[in-house]
Design a protein around this motif. Sequence first.
Motif, PDB file in Angstrom:
ATOM      1  N   VAL A   8      48.076  -7.788  20.969  1.00 40.12           N
ATOM      2  CA  VAL A   8      49.019  -8.724  21.900  1.00 40.12           C
ATOM      3  C   VAL A   8      48.510  -9.634  22.041  1.00 40.12           C
ATOM      4  O   VAL A   8      49.274 -10.872  21.997  1.00 40.12           O
ATOM      5  CB  VAL A   8      48.953  -7.412  23.255  1.00 40.12           C
ATOM      6  N   ALA A   9      47.489 -10.350  22.429  1.00 43.44           N
ATOM      7  CA  ALA A   9      47.367 -11.176  22.681  1.00 43.44           C
ATOM      8  C   ALA A   9      46.797 -12.005  21.519  1.00 43.44           C
ATOM      9  O   ALA A   9      46.966 -13.184  21.680  1.00 43.44           O
ATOM     10  CB  ALA A   9      44.718 -10.939  22.815  1.00 43.44           C
ATOM     11  N   THR A  10      46.112 -11.480  20.198  1.00 39.24           N
ATOM     12  CA  THR A  10      46.334 -12.746  19.106  1.00 39.24           C
ATOM     13  C   THR A  10      48.181 -13.314  18.985  1.00 39.24           C
ATOM     14  O   THR A  10      48.405 -13.804  18.363  1.00 39.24           O
ATOM     15  CB  THR A  10      45.900 -11.392  18.046  1.00 39.24           C
ATOM     16  N   ILE A  59      45.297 -16.091  29.180  1.00 37.89           N
ATOM     17  CA  ILE A  59      45.134 -14.321  28.548  1.00 37.89           C
ATOM     18  C   ILE A  59      44.171 -14.014  29.133  1.00 37.89           C
ATOM     19  O   ILE A  59      42.626 -13.966  29.218  1.00 37.89           O
ATOM     20  CB  ILE A  59      45.179 -14.158  27.520  1.00 37.89           C
ATOM     21  N   THR A  60      43.924 -12.684  29.992  1.00 35.13           N
ATOM     22  CA  THR A  60      43.015 -12.049  29.830  1.00 35.13           C
ATOM     23  C   THR A  60      42.823 -10.546  29.546  1.00 35.13           C
ATOM     24  O   THR A  60      44.319  -9.830  29.646  1.00 35.13           O
ATOM     25  CB  THR A  60      42.910 -11.830  31.519  1.00 35.13           C
ATOM     26  N   ALA A  82      52.146  -3.292  19.320  1.00 27.77           N
ATOM     27  CA  ALA A  82      51.468  -3.863  20.546  1.00 27.77           C
ATOM     28  C   ALA A  82      52.325  -6.142  19.874  1.00 27.77           C
ATOM     29  O   ALA A  82      52.348  -6.866  20.656  1.00 27.77           O
ATOM     30  CB  ALA A  82      50.203  -4.665  19.863  1.00 27.77           C
ATOM     31  N   LYS A  83      52.477  -6.299  18.643  1.00 29.65           N
ATOM     32  CA  LYS A  83      53.667  -7.719  18.203  1.00 29.65           C
ATOM     33  C   LYS A  83      54.475  -7.311  18.876  1.00 29.65           C
ATOM     34  O   LYS A  83      55.269  -8.374  19.096  1.00 29.65           O
ATOM     35  CB  LYS A  83      53.500  -7.206  16.607  1.00 29.65           C
ATOM     36  N   VAL A  84      55.380  -6.675  19.103  1.00 30.83           N
ATOM     37  CA  VAL A  84      56.655  -5.942  19.922  1.00 30.83           C
ATOM     38  C   VAL A  84      56.647  -6.600  20.879  1.00 30.83           C
ATOM     39  O   VAL A  84      57.288  -7.557  21.599  1.00 30.83           O
ATOM     40  CB  VAL A  84      57.842  -5.059  19.572  1.00 30.83           C
ATOM     41  N   ALA A  85      55.802  -5.823  22.050  1.00 27.29           N
ATOM     42  CA  ALA A  85      55.136  -6.277  22.837  1.00 27.29           C
ATOM     43  C   ALA A  85      54.929  -7.688  23.316  1.00 27.29           C
ATOM     44  O   ALA A  85      55.377  -8.192  24.085  1.00 27.29           O
ATOM     45  CB  ALA A  85      53.672  -5.537  23.512  1.00 27.29           C
TER      46      ALA A  85
END
Length: 411
Positions: free
Chosen positions: A16-18, A29-30, A304-307
């Motif tokens: 998600v962060a990436t 971002i945390t 995660a990419k979708v999120a």
Amino acid sequence: MSRTLIIGASQAGLQVATTLRELGDEGPITLVGCETHLPYQRPPLSKAYLAGKVGLEGLTFRGEQWYRDNAIDLVLGEKVTEVTLPTDGSPGIAITAAGRPLEFERLALTVGGRARRIAVPGSDLDGVCYLRHLDDAGDLRSRMDSAENVVVIGGGFIGLEAAAGARAAGKRVTVVDIADRLLARAVAPVVSEFYLEAHRRRGTEVLLGTRIEQIVGSDGHVTGVELAAGQTLPADLVLVGVGLQPRTELAEQMGLAVDGGIVVSTDARTSHPAVVAAGDCTVTTHPDHGSLRLESVQNAVAQAKVAASTLLGVVPPAAGIPWFWSDQADLKLQVAGLNSGYDDVVVRGEPDSESFSALYYHDGQLISTDSINAPRDYMAVRKILERGGNVSPAAAANPDIPLKDHLKAIA
């Protein structure tokens, strides 16, 4: 700029962060996680790491400098215990067990799951182990060095992978499962039977349809596993691998929809518009397979990419074909597609040769494959499914015609 909090320093959390950074998000971002380790790969824990073939450096995704370079604040070794969602322009606040407040406007839950526990007398004895985290694997690996008799409770992927590693290390290994076949919820009977015979050929004893009465010990340490039939298996190490429970406590505390996992839509959004979720903790609805919770690296990364896309309000990437793999000794299983609802199975090759594929069909449509030491079959089926094509059961059953040849007829 909106602040994003990601709870769960898992592969899904890191993805998600990436992806947020890759999509141009410049907001804070945390990434917060319970473990003290940098985010790492989990699949090798029951395979190469347990066997001593890879160390911690081979598991870690990114070094600390990468997080600094990408302005991602890592909060490790702290568990979030309470979350207040954003309201009326006010930020949300997450509180860790140490009392640290973490403000956010956007929230991603990538909390994964915990190993399912067994409730039998003696399950709290020293030497009864579970395998979910890096510390679990490290503890299990050190115990394996001195163990002679290993009992694995559970005939799923984790249990069989660990059993294969223990047997390869020269241990006396017994797998016990209450089900009447191995991998009963994941594969067809022909594949279950193959794995049963393959593990037995390698010297592992497998007891199916067998219930555990209790785990026995001496001076606080396990010495055996007593079966309901009265037999006691000697054991100085017991690994319990009976599944995973999704972590839903925070979602429930926030009032999010939970039904066997955190309920998300196809765009990874939960029942609250400011919150997305991804990975093993989630449940979504599949158009063909109904309510679905997938435990796989592929799903964690893709979801995660979708999120991340959903958090930024951009069109998410198209969903790919689910895939999965399992290494058990020298047997490599590669899975493409979902086999739930199958009504026919075509076997290509000879299971006794330890190189074959089971192709799953529903109403004559190819939907999935389990390929064991048959990578060409796996890749061909995966491409066929990605293109929305099909190979008839009769054509697929002919091992003299490579499956890739059928791709030519698929646009």
